[in-house]
Design a protein around this motif. Structure first.
Motif, PDB file in Angstrom:
ATOM      1  N   ARG A 150      42.133  21.191  12.986  1.00 54.91           N
ATOM      2  CA  ARG A 150      41.796  20.226  14.048  1.00 54.91           C
ATOM      3  C   ARG A 150      40.302  20.097  14.376  1.00 54.91           C
ATOM      4  O   ARG A 150      39.935  19.637  15.459  1.00 54.91           O
ATOM      5  CB  ARG A 150      42.558  20.544  15.340  1.00 54.91           C
ATOM      6  CG  ARG A 150      44.063  20.371  15.222  1.00 54.91           C
ATOM      7  CD  ARG A 150      44.729  20.521  16.574  1.00 54.91           C
ATOM      8  NE  ARG A 150      46.180  20.403  16.489  1.00 54.91           N
ATOM      9  CZ  ARG A 150      46.837  19.242  16.456  1.00 54.91           C
ATOM     10  NH1 ARG A 150      46.170  18.116  16.515  1.00 54.91           N
ATOM     11  NH2 ARG A 150      48.158  19.208  16.369  1.00 54.91           N
ATOM     12  N   THR A 208      42.715  26.209  18.958  1.00 51.91           N
ATOM     13  CA  THR A 208      42.620  24.960  19.701  1.00 51.91           C
ATOM     14  C   THR A 208      41.450  24.937  20.689  1.00 51.91           C
ATOM     15  O   THR A 208      40.767  23.910  20.811  1.00 51.91           O
ATOM     16  CB  THR A 208      43.945  24.715  20.455  1.00 51.91           C
ATOM     17  OG1 THR A 208      45.018  24.800  19.507  1.00 51.91           O
ATOM     18  CG2 THR A 208      43.965  23.364  21.121  1.00 51.91           C
ATOM     19  N   GLY A 217      38.979  22.038  19.812  1.00 51.15           N
ATOM     20  CA  GLY A 217      39.134  20.927  20.748  1.00 51.15           C
ATOM     21  C   GLY A 217      38.016  20.831  21.766  1.00 51.15           C
ATOM     22  O   GLY A 217      38.037  19.941  22.629  1.00 51.15           O
TER      23      GLY A 217
END
Ligand SMILES: CC(=O)[C@@H](O)[C@H](O)COP(=O)(O)O
Length: 257
Positions: free
Chosen positions: A19, A207, A211
């Motif tokens: 991600r 994350t 993120g």
């Protein structure tokens, strides 16, 4: 520094590789984190510029230990097959074993996890099981051949931070000699520091860094607080008290005339 399956590791921060906005940002986050282990999913969706084999090549070029994982596997057979593929792709016996039991919470299927851990340990894998904070499951995983445990502190990707500190504290107390890595659900550096202050050996997160608005800066921030939490644990943290205790002891009573 922690030792996992006989290998001494240079950092207490393990970093996920999913991600990130780009391969360049991922590379910089790994560098600023000081991590010595990255985890990578064999079943990752193609994203962020580099795909498939090119992404795995990027991971190998990072110059740190690779801990392949079985993220996305919902059955024992799927997880075992994925682990075998990972061994071929990354030439390592290490495997972060995930057997997901619930679609919404991504909670581990602890029954499948113990079964898969036993199969893989029997085939020479060094298994890092992603598990809950349940002590009985932890015992079963150790009996199955795991020498490291990775309890969650909250659901994957939730950023909720530690949801059950007493359970994590109990885990540390019951398994003083087993390397314990908190995995999943960490949202901010203070969460990571809090679990390190319990005496955990390391933290794995993805994350919260990937993120962040600036992943590399966040990776550096996590590295500092993880080290601070570890140092504080070993410095001997004062337990909270119910009542006030004067920080400056007074001898006798002052008499004002
Ligand atoms: C990348 C990976 O292995 C994740 O499944 C891991 O559990 C981290 O979880 P967070 O993304 O919540 O940090």
């Amino acid at each position: 520094m922690p030792v996992f399956y006989g290998t001494e590791i240079r950092s207490r921060l393990l970093l996920g590789t999913a991600r990130y906005p780009s391969p360049e940002v991922l590379t910089e986050a790994v560098r600023r984190s000081g991590t010595d282990i990255v985890t990578v999913s064999l079943r990752r969706e193609a994203a962020g510029g580099r795909q498939g084999g090119a992404f795995f090549e990027l991971i190998r070029e990072l110059g740190v230990h690779v801990l392949p994982n079985t993220a996305g596997c919902h059955s024992v057979s799927e997880a075992v097959l994925t682990a075998k593929m990972a061994r071929e792709v990354f030439a390592t016996d290490w495997i972060k074993l995930e057997v997901i039991g619930h679609h919404d919470t991504l909670q581990p299927d602890v029954f499948g996890l113990v079964e898969a851990a036993g199969i893989l340990a029997g085939e020479g894998f060094n298994v890092f099981p992603y598990t809950t904070d349940d002590l009985v499951v932890a015992e079963r995983l150790l009996e199955a051949g795991c020498q490291v445990l990775m309890p969650w502190c909250a659901p994957i990707g939730s950023a909720m931070g530690p949801q059950n500190m007493p359970a994590l504290r109990a885990m540390r107390a019951h398994f003083p000699d087993v390397p314990l890595i908190v995995d999943a659900g960490i949202g901010r550096p203070s969460h990571a520091s809090a679990v390190m202050e319990l005496g955990f050996d390391a933290v794995l997160l993805n994350t919260a860094v990937a993120g962040a608005a600036d992943p590399a800066a966040m990776a550096a921030a996590f590295a500092k607080t993880i080290d601070a939490g570890h140092a504080a644990y070993h410095a001997g943290i004062l337990e909270p008290r119910d009542m006030a205790v004067p920080s400056t002891p007074i001898i006798g009573k002052a008499v004002f005339t």
